[in-house]
Design an enzyme around this catalytic site. Structure first.
Site, PDB file in Angstrom:
ATOM      1  N   LYS A   1       0.768  -1.376   0.071  1.00  0.00           N
ATOM      2  CA  LYS A   1      -0.124  -0.026   0.079  1.00  0.00           C
ATOM      3  C   LYS A   1       0.983   1.213   0.078  1.00  0.00           C
ATOM      4  CE  LYS A   1      -4.217  -2.011   1.215  1.00  0.00           C
ATOM      5  NZ  LYS A   1      -5.659  -1.787   1.755  1.00  0.00           N
TER       6      LYS A   1
ATOM      7  N   LYS B   1      -4.850 -11.161  -7.279  1.00  0.00           N
ATOM      8  CA  LYS B   1      -5.946 -11.394  -6.764  1.00  0.00           C
ATOM      9  C   LYS B   1      -7.102 -10.231  -7.046  1.00  0.00           C
ATOM     10  CE  LYS B   1      -6.250  -9.015  -2.327  1.00  0.00           C
ATOM     11  NZ  LYS B   1      -7.594  -8.702  -1.638  1.00  0.00           N
TER      12      LYS B   1
ATOM     13  N   LYS C   1     -10.456  -4.435  -4.186  1.00  0.00           N
ATOM     14  CA  LYS C   1     -11.340  -3.693  -4.396  1.00  0.00           C
ATOM     15  C   LYS C   1     -10.414  -2.446  -4.885  1.00  0.00           C
ATOM     16  CE  LYS C   1     -13.828  -4.153  -0.031  1.00  0.00           C
ATOM     17  NZ  LYS C   1     -13.800  -3.946   1.387  1.00  0.00           N
TER      18      LYS C   1
END
Ligand code: ATP
Ligand code: LTN
Length: 327
Positions: free
Chosen positions: A111, A194, A197
């Protein structure tokens, strides 16, 4: 009785990976174990957010959890920020965790990969400790999550064991429960990563509340490979294996056994599209109904928080006493 706890963030729009890897498991577990499910709104402010949107999404996530089948009479459903003990315990655990172990968390590295560490919020760095507090606060035995949360569960176990070793037996050491099929639903356009979102493109992810015709179209257009053999082999054939996992989850079969029924990709895609549409249809119908009465959902969260406070407070006090605070 086994105690189950899991949390889900009210960020972004919920996709098929969240439903299959995590939420579906919550629904089953509530009938077999004493279960608590938490909309982890405090986790949602570790990255930039809009307060009005957070308010909406917290209620939306709770609505969706009821729509997939959580029954507030059977399990405890609540919002993390309604139970102050989560942040209180997080401090005690921050003084148990080391800087080095948080530094190793892959989610933090991912992130901060684009924006850099310097600008990241401190909360993004310490977030796995808050997650550990969420879990340990309820004497949790079992934590249903998707595959990407493995490292955070390991940290939670390490912190519980370290705390118990230093200050005496205080916390139950939990285990992650990661489903065998569906723990890592892959991006439809980039099956090596994967479904996410925040990182998947609109074509790469299927949203739980998406128009069903669009769901079918996305699955039929999923990236596969240049061969034509239908075989379950996630490493060599991630796209085809992802479709087989989706089909298996939606129809209750086994991916490897289902593969034997197909000779070509076209029919596999068509059947998977139909099965996923039928998996989502009742969720969407129930969601539409619940959305007509947001007061009902808010009231369920209030009742859930009352119950969660009752369970959490004694555990928090146990930890405070063990660490040497006057009580
Ligand atoms: P992001 O990718 O933006 O970090 P996310 O898609 O992982 O978000 P979360 O709210 O962090 O969403 O995850 C909620 C739950 O869904 C977690 O238990 C997580 O492990 C699970 N989950 C997330 N993505 C997948 C996936 N692709 N397959 C299976 N489970 C998943
Ligand atoms: N970190 C998780 C969300 C989460 C969670 C938890 C999951 C927060 N607290 C406690 C299980 C148990 C995520 O990003 N999906």
């Amino acid at each position: 009785m086994t105690r189950v706890f899991s949390g889900i963030q009210p960020t972004g729009e919920t996709h098929l990976g969240n439903y299959i890897g995590a939420m579906r498991q919550y629904v089953v577990d509530q009938h077999h174990h004493e279960s608590l499910y938490c909309v982890v709104d405090l986790h949602a402010v570790t990255v930039e957010h809009d307060p009005e949107v957070l308010r909406e999404r917290t209620l939306q996530m709770a609505t969706l959890l009821l729509a997939v089948g959580l029954d507030p009479e059977v399990c405890t459903l609540f919002a993390q920020s309604h139970v102050p003990a989560h942040t209180q315990l997080a401090w005690l655990l921050e003084c148990t965790a080391s800087f080095g172990e948080l530094r190793r968390m892959t989610q933090f590295k991912e992130k901060t990969a684009t924006g850099g560490e310097g600008a990241a919020r401190v909360g993004l760095f310490t977030y796995p400790v808050l997650m550990a507090a969420d879990i340990l606060l309820y004497d949790t035995d079992r934590v249903p999550v998707g595959d990407d949360q493995r490292q955070h569960i390991e940290l939670t176990r390490d912190l519980a064991e370290r705390f118990n070793g230093r200050y005496g037996p205080t916390f139950t050491v939990p285990s992650g429960f990661i489903p065998e099929v569906g723990a890592r639903i892959m991006d439809l356009q980039d099956p090596a990563t994967k479904m996410s979102k925040s990182r998947s493109s609109p074509q790469g992810k299927v949203l739980v509340l998406e128009d069903l015709a669009s769901v079918a179209k996305k699955i039929k257009r999923a990236v596969t490979d240049a061969e034509s053999e239908v075989r379950y082999d996630p490493a060599a054939k991630p796209g085809v294996s992802n479709l087989l996992s989706l089909l298996a989850v939606a129809t209750g079969g086994e991916p490897a056994a289902l593969a034997e029924r197909y000779e070509q990709y076209g029919p596999l895609k068509a059947d998977t599209a139909e099965a996923v549409v039928e998996l989502l249809r009742p969720v969407q119908e129930c969601h539409a109904e619940l959305s007509r009465d947001p007061g009902h959902v808010a009231a369920a969260l209030t009742r859930g928080a009352e119950r969660a406070v009752e369970l959490a407070q004694p555990v928090l006090e146990r930890a405070q006493r063990a660490m040497g605070f006057l009580r």
